[in-house]
Design a protein around this motif. Sequence first.
Motif, mmCIF file in Angstrom:
data_model
loop_
_atom_site.group_PDB
_atom_site.id
_atom_site.type_symbol
_atom_site.label_atom_id
_atom_site.label_comp_id
_atom_site.label_asym_id
_atom_site.label_seq_id
_atom_site.Cartn_x
_atom_site.Cartn_y
_atom_site.Cartn_z
ATOM 1 N N ASP A 61 5.400 -1.230 5.074
ATOM 2 C CA ASP A 61 6.450 -2.241 5.209
ATOM 3 C C ASP A 61 7.822 -1.630 4.928
ATOM 4 O O ASP A 61 8.837 -2.091 5.456
ATOM 5 C CB ASP A 61 6.178 -3.404 4.253
ATOM 6 N N MET A 62 7.850 -0.601 4.098
ATOM 7 C CA MET A 62 9.110 0.096 3.816
ATOM 8 C C MET A 62 9.619 0.857 5.047
ATOM 9 O O MET A 62 10.792 1.220 5.126
ATOM 10 C CB MET A 62 8.923 1.071 2.651
ATOM 11 N N GLN A 63 8.718 1.126 5.986
ATOM 12 C CA GLN A 63 9.062 1.793 7.244
ATOM 13 C C GLN A 63 9.243 0.785 8.378
ATOM 14 O O GLN A 63 9.489 1.178 9.520
ATOM 15 C CB GLN A 63 7.938 2.764 7.662
ATOM 16 N N GLY A 64 9.069 -0.504 8.056
ATOM 17 C CA GLY A 64 9.121 -1.514 9.108
ATOM 18 C C GLY A 64 7.906 -1.492 10.002
ATOM 19 O O GLY A 64 7.942 -1.967 11.148
ATOM 20 N N LEU A 65 6.780 -0.973 9.467
ATOM 21 C CA LEU A 65 5.585 -0.794 10.287
ATOM 22 C C LEU A 65 4.377 -1.558 9.745
ATOM 23 O O LEU A 65 3.240 -1.264 10.105
ATOM 24 C CB LEU A 65 5.224 0.698 10.358
ATOM 25 N N LYS A 66 4.613 -2.541 8.885
ATOM 26 C CA LYS A 66 3.482 -3.228 8.267
ATOM 27 C C LYS A 66 2.538 -3.877 9.277
ATOM 28 O O LYS A 66 1.308 -3.736 9.144
ATOM 29 C CB LYS A 66 3.976 -4.280 7.263
ATOM 30 N N PRO A 67 3.009 -4.574 10.316
ATOM 31 C CA PRO A 67 2.057 -5.214 11.243
ATOM 32 C C PRO A 67 1.116 -4.215 11.902
ATOM 33 O O PRO A 67 -0.084 -4.474 12.010
ATOM 34 C CB PRO A 67 2.975 -5.893 12.269
ATOM 35 N N LEU B 194 1.749 7.434 10.227
ATOM 36 C CA LEU B 194 2.886 6.548 10.504
ATOM 37 C C LEU B 194 3.900 6.538 9.360
ATOM 38 O O LEU B 194 5.028 6.064 9.540
ATOM 39 C CB LEU B 194 2.387 5.126 10.773
ATOM 40 N N LEU B 195 3.510 7.054 8.201
ATOM 41 C CA LEU B 195 4.397 7.051 7.032
ATOM 42 C C LEU B 195 5.270 8.301 6.956
ATOM 43 O O LEU B 195 6.078 8.439 6.030
ATOM 44 C CB LEU B 195 3.570 6.936 5.751
ATOM 45 N N GLU B 196 5.114 9.198 7.886
ATOM 46 C CA GLU B 196 5.865 10.462 7.850
ATOM 47 C C GLU B 196 7.371 10.217 7.759
ATOM 48 O O GLU B 196 7.924 9.398 8.492
ATOM 49 C CB GLU B 196 5.571 11.290 9.100
ATOM 50 N N GLY B 197 8.003 10.913 6.827
ATOM 51 C CA GLY B 197 9.451 10.830 6.659
ATOM 52 C C GLY B 197 9.912 9.773 5.681
ATOM 53 O O GLY B 197 11.095 9.733 5.313
ATOM 54 N N LEU B 198 8.995 8.924 5.211
ATOM 55 C CA LEU B 198 9.383 7.884 4.253
ATOM 56 C C LEU B 198 9.693 8.512 2.902
ATOM 57 O O LEU B 198 8.966 9.393 2.424
ATOM 58 C CB LEU B 198 8.251 6.862 4.101
ATOM 59 N N ASP B 199 10.754 8.061 2.268
ATOM 60 C CA ASP B 199 11.108 8.562 0.951
ATOM 61 C C ASP B 199 10.001 8.202 -0.040
ATOM 62 O O ASP B 199 9.531 7.056 -0.085
ATOM 63 C CB ASP B 199 12.439 7.955 0.502
ATOM 64 N N ALA B 200 9.572 9.184 -0.830
ATOM 65 C CA ALA B 200 8.464 8.980 -1.762
ATOM 66 C C ALA B 200 8.767 7.923 -2.816
ATOM 67 O O ALA B 200 7.841 7.388 -3.442
ATOM 68 C CB ALA B 200 8.093 10.296 -2.435
ATOM 69 N N SER B 201 10.034 7.599 -3.021
ATOM 70 C CA SER B 201 10.382 6.554 -3.992
ATOM 71 C C SER B 201 9.831 5.197 -3.583
ATOM 72 O O SER B 201 9.719 4.282 -4.411
ATOM 73 C CB SER B 201 11.902 6.462 -4.143
ATOM 74 N N ALA B 202 9.448 5.058 -2.299
ATOM 75 C CA ALA B 202 8.870 3.799 -1.834
ATOM 76 C C ALA B 202 7.568 3.483 -2.561
ATOM 77 O O ALA B 202 7.226 2.311 -2.750
ATOM 78 C CB ALA B 202 8.626 3.853 -0.326
ATOM 79 N N LEU B 203 6.849 4.516 -2.991
ATOM 80 C CA LEU B 203 5.587 4.294 -3.702
ATOM 81 C C LEU B 203 5.832 3.577 -5.025
ATOM 82 O O LEU B 203 5.109 2.637 -5.379
ATOM 83 C CB LEU B 203 4.881 5.627 -3.942
ATOM 84 N N GLN B 204 6.847 4.006 -5.756
ATOM 85 C CA GLN B 204 7.165 3.350 -7.021
ATOM 86 C C GLN B 204 7.635 1.926 -6.802
ATOM 87 O O GLN B 204 7.326 1.025 -7.592
ATOM 88 C CB GLN B 204 8.228 4.140 -7.780
ATOM 89 N N ARG B 205 8.363 1.714 -5.728
ATOM 90 C CA ARG B 205 8.816 0.348 -5.412
ATOM 91 C C ARG B 205 7.625 -0.569 -5.155
ATOM 92 O O ARG B 205 7.602 -1.727 -5.614
ATOM 93 C CB ARG B 205 9.737 0.357 -4.193
ATOM 94 N N VAL B 206 6.646 -0.072 -4.417
ATOM 95 C CA VAL B 206 5.447 -0.884 -4.159
ATOM 96 C C VAL B 206 4.747 -1.196 -5.477
ATOM 97 O O VAL B 206 4.346 -2.347 -5.719
ATOM 98 C CB VAL B 206 4.493 -0.159 -3.186
ATOM 99 N N TYR B 207 4.615 -0.206 -6.346
ATOM 100 C CA TYR B 207 3.943 -0.428 -7.629
ATOM 101 C C TYR B 207 4.704 -1.448 -8.468
ATOM 102 O O TYR B 207 4.113 -2.371 -9.047
ATOM 103 C CB TYR B 207 3.811 0.885 -8.398
ATOM 104 N N ASP B 208 6.024 -1.312 -8.539
ATOM 105 C CA ASP B 208 6.838 -2.182 -9.399
ATOM 106 C C ASP B 208 6.996 -3.584 -8.835
ATOM 107 O O ASP B 208 6.952 -4.571 -9.579
ATOM 108 C CB ASP B 208 8.226 -1.572 -9.596
ATOM 109 N N GLU B 209 7.187 -3.686 -7.524
ATOM 110 C CA GLU B 209 7.601 -4.950 -6.922
ATOM 111 C C GLU B 209 6.464 -5.753 -6.300
ATOM 112 O O GLU B 209 6.567 -6.977 -6.182
ATOM 113 C CB GLU B 209 8.662 -4.685 -5.841
ATOM 114 N N ARG B 210 5.385 -5.085 -5.906
ATOM 115 C CA ARG B 210 4.384 -5.793 -5.101
ATOM 116 C C ARG B 210 2.969 -5.753 -5.664
ATOM 117 O O ARG B 210 2.172 -6.634 -5.352
ATOM 118 C CB ARG B 210 4.387 -5.238 -3.673
#
Length: 280
Positions: free
Chosen positions: A95-101, A127-143
């Motif tokens: 979802d951080m890549q706009g690719l969740k569906p 499909l996650l290639e190039g995503l900033d690794a900080s997105a993982l922490q955001r998923v853990y903290d926020e979702r």
Amino acid sequence: MNLVLQGPQASTDTLARLAQLARPARSLPLGAHALRCEDLPYSPTLRAEIEQAAFAAGVDASFIEAGRSLRDFGLVAMDMDSTLITIECIDEIADMQGLKPQVAEITEAAMRGELDFAASLTRRVALLEGLDASALQRVYDERLRISPGGEAMLAAVQAAGLKTLLVSGGFTFFTERLRERFKLDYAHANVLEVQDGKLTGRVIGGIVDAEEKKRTVQRVCAELGIPTSRAIVMGDGANDLQMMGVAGLSVAFRAKPVVRAQASVALNFSGLDGLLTILA
């Protein structure tokens, strides 16, 4: 055989009506929303009838051998995504890549058993290639949220002396944080490759698929010196079926139909702590 009927919204009247179908020798209330029916005239036909009626009423119907308790087991092994936690981590990362569906569609098909898990994971991670690794922490903290009853279940099994294993086709970023948070004894998952602070779209090492999940349960049981018949295994998707198949008690949690059909017991409405009621 005993039958445990439970549901978070189940009324006394609903439980009593379902219990009548089972024709037990006696029934024992297990709190406000649960009932144990003892000494049943068990048959596969009766089981199917009660499970269908219970599901329609929003009640979990669990058939279990009389006298079984947590003391009979030495290990609880859990899937992570959609079992111990409410989300599918890879879908939320996507979802951080706009690719969740796109990713969620592949995830759902894999969990139904329609796609090879390893191949589907490779496709999704790419499909996650190039995503900033900080997105993982955001998923853990926020979702990331623990499934209902998860904390109570873990506390109870640990207090009873059982060891705990989190085994996931997801990622170590999440399993290791949950292992530390809940003082779990073992955790095993896939390693996402990160270079220069970004995901490469690849997994390091072998993929934790259905076969590897089963091997992990067997390996941990061997290390503990217990047979796999003393393991409780909880899961929701098709890639959990092999490890559930070697367990002494398999628990389908909010699971796909193919998993519910093969599990020892299913928790469709109750929280993970419904396991404690079944083995009370």
